[in-house]
Scaffold this active site. Sequence first.
Site, PDB file in Angstrom:
ATOM      1  N   HIS A 173     -20.556 -10.756   9.943  1.00  0.00           N
ATOM      2  CA  HIS A 173     -19.830 -12.026  10.011  1.00  0.00           C
ATOM      3  C   HIS A 173     -20.471 -13.117   9.164  1.00  0.00           C
ATOM      4  CE1 HIS A 173     -17.630 -15.462  11.471  1.00  0.00           C
ATOM      5  NE2 HIS A 173     -18.759 -16.042  11.806  1.00  0.00           N
ATOM      6  N   ASP A 210     -18.625  -7.817  13.772  1.00  0.00           N
ATOM      7  CA  ASP A 210     -18.020  -9.080  13.355  1.00  0.00           C
ATOM      8  C   ASP A 210     -17.990 -10.007  14.565  1.00  0.00           C
ATOM      9  OD1 ASP A 210     -16.910 -10.875  11.629  1.00  0.00           O
ATOM     10  OD2 ASP A 210     -15.056  -9.765  11.274  1.00  0.00           O
ATOM     11  N   HIS A 242      -7.580 -13.266   9.974  1.00  0.00           N
ATOM     12  CA  HIS A 242      -7.795 -13.486   8.555  1.00  0.00           C
ATOM     13  C   HIS A 242      -8.265 -12.179   7.938  1.00  0.00           C
ATOM     14  CE1 HIS A 242     -11.907 -13.705  10.060  1.00  0.00           C
ATOM     15  NE2 HIS A 242     -12.330 -13.456   8.832  1.00  0.00           N
TER      16      HIS A 242
END
Length: 275
Positions: free
Chosen positions: A60, A8, A115
Amino acid sequence: MRIMISADMEGATGVTWTEDVIPGTEQWQRFRRLFTGDVNATIAGLFDSGATDVLVNEAHSSQRNLLLEDLDGRARMLTGRHKPLSMMQGIDTGVDGVVFLGYHAGAGFDGVLSHTYLENQITGVWLDDVPASEGRLNAAMAAEYGVPVLVVSGDDKACDDAQDYAPEAELVTVKECVSRYAAICLPPARTAELLSSAAADSMNRAGRVERFTTPHRIEVEFDASHLAQAAAVIPTVEQIGVRRVGFDAPDMTEAMKAFKIVTAIAAGAVQGIYG
């Protein structure tokens, strides 16, 4: 020894704000290089300690961020979107360990760019009544395939989170959270050393273990009622509060597939600046 890296970007070296991770921006182009550097440092450490194959799964956003032309030539890269297992695509191929690289804290918690899947519409996710980051969700899927989490890297908040869901993993703090959009960052030369060392040390834990399959429940809370209403249209998903939905699944793989649908439907229901 076959190892997978779930890569990510929010937890990569130097990343601190939106423009750093949004495809197409000038800053994103800059941080693609740093992100690729983190991945290469990790690959080097894994191969130095006995890995025979490393698969990097881009995890990502557009999942087209890493620079293939700069990737360590010993590794392979899975790039592009619409993968059935998303961030964990490849976990079902008999790998002996997984690295969570560039991870971040979950929705509703402190952390750089914190998040869970959606950047700002989700205020909380719970897995079996426990607050869940992407790391916790993905660790539960890894356990289902008997794959140990070897390394987790990101900011200090991501590493604090990982201490609970992957207590035996090597943790690499590449930056210290000051706010959601600010951090005290280590330069790439130092984070490369930390990542390589942690990856090498982690290889003594590589090797598949007993698979752990069990039913799971996921609940998701949004920042607006209409997003919960939209998600509740999905069969098996129930609206359990004004802004909250929940669903049950027979195993973690099915739970994550359903979670992907919930987030996709909710994202499609966002209406401009009002959300």
